[in-house]
Design a protein around this motif. Structure first.
Motif, PDB file in Angstrom:
ATOM      1  N   LEU A 149      -6.567  11.157   6.257  1.00  0.00           N
ATOM      2  CA  LEU A 149      -6.890  10.327   6.942  1.00  0.00           C
ATOM      3  C   LEU A 149      -6.366   9.737   8.994  1.00  0.00           C
ATOM      4  CD1 LEU A 149      -3.171   8.935   5.005  1.00  0.00           C
ATOM      5  CD2 LEU A 149      -5.595   8.027   4.526  1.00  0.00           C
ATOM      6  N   GLU A 150      -6.445  11.106   9.253  1.00  0.00           N
ATOM      7  CA  GLU A 150      -6.628  11.224  10.822  1.00  0.00           C
ATOM      8  C   GLU A 150      -8.094  11.345  10.780  1.00  0.00           C
ATOM      9  OE1 GLU A 150      -4.333  14.497  12.138  1.00  0.00           O
ATOM     10  OE2 GLU A 150      -2.405  14.640  10.939  1.00  0.00           O
ATOM     11  N   TYR A 151      -9.121  11.644  10.237  1.00  0.00           N
ATOM     12  CA  TYR A 151     -10.254  11.385   9.951  1.00  0.00           C
ATOM     13  C   TYR A 151     -11.239  10.652   9.921  1.00  0.00           C
ATOM     14  CZ  TYR A 151     -10.138  16.980  11.593  1.00  0.00           C
ATOM     15  OH  TYR A 151      -9.429  17.614  12.025  1.00  0.00           O
ATOM     16  N   GLY A 152     -11.277   9.864   8.506  1.00  0.00           N
ATOM     17  CA  GLY A 152     -11.411   8.653   8.361  1.00  0.00           C
ATOM     18  C   GLY A 152     -12.982   9.315   7.814  1.00  0.00           C
ATOM     19  N   THR A 153     -13.258  10.570   7.580  1.00  0.00           N
ATOM     20  CA  THR A 153     -14.711  10.545   7.832  1.00  0.00           C
ATOM     21  C   THR A 153     -15.277  10.649   5.954  1.00  0.00           C
ATOM     22  OG1 THR A 153     -14.167  12.590   7.910  1.00  0.00           O
ATOM     23  CG2 THR A 153     -14.686  11.727   9.775  1.00  0.00           C
ATOM     24  N   GLY A 154     -14.685   9.985   5.264  1.00  0.00           N
ATOM     25  CA  GLY A 154     -14.614   9.946   3.771  1.00  0.00           C
ATOM     26  C   GLY A 154     -13.269  10.088   3.368  1.00  0.00           C
ATOM     27  N   GLY A 155     -13.596   9.498   1.883  1.00  0.00           N
ATOM     28  CA  GLY A 155     -12.628   9.555   0.797  1.00  0.00           C
ATOM     29  C   GLY A 155     -11.773   8.011   0.952  1.00  0.00           C
ATOM     30  N   PRO A 156     -10.383   7.919  -0.116  1.00  0.00           N
ATOM     31  CA  PRO A 156      -9.998   7.421  -0.177  1.00  0.00           C
ATOM     32  C   PRO A 156      -8.779   6.732   1.666  1.00  0.00           C
ATOM     33  CG  PRO A 156      -8.381   8.726  -1.043  1.00  0.00           C
ATOM     34  CD  PRO A 156     -10.624   9.528  -0.839  1.00  0.00           C
ATOM     35  N   SER A 157      -8.596   5.502   1.979  1.00  0.00           N
ATOM     36  CA  SER A 157      -7.533   5.637   3.280  1.00  0.00           C
ATOM     37  C   SER A 157      -6.346   4.846   2.056  1.00  0.00           C
ATOM     38  CB  SER A 157      -7.748   4.021   3.201  1.00  0.00           C
ATOM     39  OG  SER A 157      -7.584   3.233   2.257  1.00  0.00           O
ATOM     40  N   VAL A 158      -6.061   5.546   0.670  1.00  0.00           N
ATOM     41  CA  VAL A 158      -4.936   5.610   0.022  1.00  0.00           C
ATOM     42  C   VAL A 158      -3.837   7.304   0.685  1.00  0.00           C
ATOM     43  CG1 VAL A 158      -3.578   5.076  -2.121  1.00  0.00           C
ATOM     44  CG2 VAL A 158      -5.764   3.267  -0.563  1.00  0.00           C
ATOM     45  N   PRO A 159      -3.368   7.380   0.747  1.00  0.00           N
ATOM     46  CA  PRO A 159      -2.163   8.588   1.117  1.00  0.00           C
ATOM     47  C   PRO A 159      -1.902   9.162  -0.512  1.00  0.00           C
ATOM     48  CG  PRO A 159      -1.125   7.269   2.602  1.00  0.00           C
ATOM     49  CD  PRO A 159      -2.173   6.082   2.006  1.00  0.00           C
ATOM     50  N   GLU A 160      -1.679   8.435  -1.354  1.00  0.00           N
ATOM     51  CA  GLU A 160      -1.490   9.262  -2.692  1.00  0.00           C
ATOM     52  C   GLU A 160      -2.483   9.316  -4.073  1.00  0.00           C
ATOM     53  OE1 GLU A 160      -0.614   5.775  -1.813  1.00  0.00           O
ATOM     54  OE2 GLU A 160       1.407   5.639  -1.247  1.00  0.00           O
ATOM     55  N   GLN A 161      -4.103   9.170  -3.145  1.00  0.00           N
ATOM     56  CA  GLN A 161      -4.800  10.092  -3.877  1.00  0.00           C
ATOM     57  C   GLN A 161      -5.666  10.454  -3.022  1.00  0.00           C
ATOM     58  OE1 GLN A 161      -6.656   5.213  -4.865  1.00  0.00           O
ATOM     59  NE2 GLN A 161      -7.859   7.006  -4.713  1.00  0.00           N
ATOM     60  N   LEU A 162      -4.689  11.168  -2.251  1.00  0.00           N
ATOM     61  CA  LEU A 162      -5.230  12.510  -1.755  1.00  0.00           C
ATOM     62  C   LEU A 162      -4.095  14.191  -1.927  1.00  0.00           C
ATOM     63  CD1 LEU A 162      -5.632  11.018   2.092  1.00  0.00           C
ATOM     64  CD2 LEU A 162      -7.122  11.881   0.607  1.00  0.00           C
ATOM     65  N   TYR A 163      -4.460  14.977  -1.362  1.00  0.00           N
ATOM     66  CA  TYR A 163      -4.166  15.813  -2.079  1.00  0.00           C
ATOM     67  C   TYR A 163      -2.986  17.038  -1.223  1.00  0.00           C
ATOM     68  CZ  TYR A 163      -8.011  16.002  -5.823  1.00  0.00           C
ATOM     69  OH  TYR A 163      -8.693  16.060  -6.373  1.00  0.00           O
ATOM     70  N   THR A 164      -1.875  17.819  -1.645  1.00  0.00           N
ATOM     71  CA  THR A 164      -0.832  18.193  -0.826  1.00  0.00           C
ATOM     72  C   THR A 164      -1.072  19.794  -1.528  1.00  0.00           C
ATOM     73  OG1 THR A 164       0.730  17.808  -1.704  1.00  0.00           O
ATOM     74  CG2 THR A 164       0.733  16.015   0.246  1.00  0.00           C
ATOM     75  N   GLU A 165      -0.485  20.897  -0.629  1.00  0.00           N
ATOM     76  CA  GLU A 165      -0.217  21.916  -1.663  1.00  0.00           C
ATOM     77  C   GLU A 165       0.984  21.468  -2.779  1.00  0.00           C
ATOM     78  OE1 GLU A 165      -0.499  25.762   1.597  1.00  0.00           O
ATOM     79  OE2 GLU A 165      -0.070  24.069   2.408  1.00  0.00           O
ATOM     80  N   GLU A 166       2.114  21.031  -2.085  1.00  0.00           N
ATOM     81  CA  GLU A 166       3.082  21.047  -3.180  1.00  0.00           C
ATOM     82  C   GLU A 166       2.613  20.484  -4.301  1.00  0.00           C
ATOM     83  OE1 GLU A 166       7.836  19.527  -3.413  1.00  0.00           O
ATOM     84  OE2 GLU A 166       6.559  18.882  -1.911  1.00  0.00           O
ATOM     85  N   MET A 167       2.224  19.639  -4.448  1.00  0.00           N
ATOM     86  CA  MET A 167       1.449  18.813  -5.303  1.00  0.00           C
ATOM     87  C   MET A 167       0.373  19.491  -6.296  1.00  0.00           C
ATOM     88  SD  MET A 167      -1.803  16.678  -6.850  1.00  0.00           S
ATOM     89  CE  MET A 167      -2.121  16.223  -5.392  1.00  0.00           C
ATOM     90  N   LEU A 168      -0.635  20.060  -5.587  1.00  0.00           N
ATOM     91  CA  LEU A 168      -1.143  20.754  -6.785  1.00  0.00           C
ATOM     92  C   LEU A 168      -0.856  21.756  -7.124  1.00  0.00           C
ATOM     93  CD1 LEU A 168      -4.365  21.056  -4.126  1.00  0.00           C
ATOM     94  CD2 LEU A 168      -4.440  19.910  -6.762  1.00  0.00           C
ATOM     95  N   ALA A 169       0.352  22.907  -6.598  1.00  0.00           N
ATOM     96  CA  ALA A 169       1.076  23.777  -7.420  1.00  0.00           C
ATOM     97  C   ALA A 169       1.857  23.258  -7.769  1.00  0.00           C
ATOM     98  CB  ALA A 169       1.872  24.108  -5.897  1.00  0.00           C
ATOM     99  N   ASN A 170       2.138  22.279  -8.098  1.00  0.00           N
ATOM    100  CA  ASN A 170       2.897  21.265  -9.361  1.00  0.00           C
ATOM    101  C   ASN A 170       2.750  21.240 -10.925  1.00  0.00           C
ATOM    102  OD1 ASN A 170       5.619  21.251  -7.994  1.00  0.00           O
ATOM    103  ND2 ASN A 170       5.005  19.748  -7.028  1.00  0.00           N
TER     104      ASN A 170
END
Length: 208
Positions: A149-170
């Protein structure tokens, strides 16, 4: 087809209907760097494959490749790319919910920038990917992290659709995570991904 799904298909058809290949024809650079996990003869699945850059690359390396994509426009271009490169890919028009997720049939599943998926869709997708992997199979994933979201060079603008390490590990707790890296990198993938980007990359293995 529901109205929402038809609208989504029209959006992707318009994107892929532009001249050229929206994300280019070269494979995702991170995927190419992980070629050591992928061997000739492996049966591989690429969901939401777009215009075929990654599935064709896999087929060029002797893999038996299934790939699906919601946009029929993109699938036609993927077929043209495969024909131009002289390889065979089983390209299908389908969405995540409509794909036949057969249990334990693939040696590898490749997920590249699937950040279009909403949290509910993503949970189903990840569970289906685990299900369709054979014991010992490899899952390769790259997507945007929340810092994108800080870069805005691609991808969605919705934080819930972006990844975190914890989310992927779970989400992939049933797999053995072999690699998990979070980093910034300069992407140059057609019109779609350009500039400094915040990504997460993961390699995981389904236990025997």
């Amino acid at each position: 087809m529901t109205a929402a799904k038809d609208k989504n298909r029209q959006i992707w058809d318009a994107r892929y209907g532009q001249p050229g290949y929206f994300y280019g024809t070269a494979p995702n650079a991170w995927l190419a760097s992980k070629e050591g996990y992928l061997k000739a003869g492996m049966r591989v699945l690429l969901p939401a494959d777009g215009e075929g850059r990654n599935s064709v690359w896999c087929a060029e390396r002797g893999m038996a490749v299934d790939a699906f994509e919601l946009s029929a426009v993109a699938v036609e271009k993927a077929k043209q790319l495969a024909a131009k490169r002289g390889v065979s890919v089983n390209h299908a028009v389908a969405d995540i919910g409509g794909w036949d997720w057969q249990p334990e049939v693939y040696d590898a599943v490749i997920l590249v920038f699937m950040n279009f998926a909403t949290p509910n869709m993503r949970r189903r997708l990840f569970a289906d990917c685990i299900k369709t992997l054979r014991p010992g199979g490899i899952l390769l994933l790259q997507g945007y992290s929340v810092r994108q979201l800080e870069y805005g060079t691609g991808g969605p603008s919705v934080p819930e659709q972006l990844y975190t390490e914890e989310m992927l590990a779970n989400a992939f707790a049933a797999l053995d995570i072999l690699e998990m890296t979070v980093y910034d990198t300069e992407l140059s993938e057609g019109q779609g991904h350009n500039g400094m980007s915040a990504v997460i990359s993961m390699v995981a293995r389904k236990p025997d």
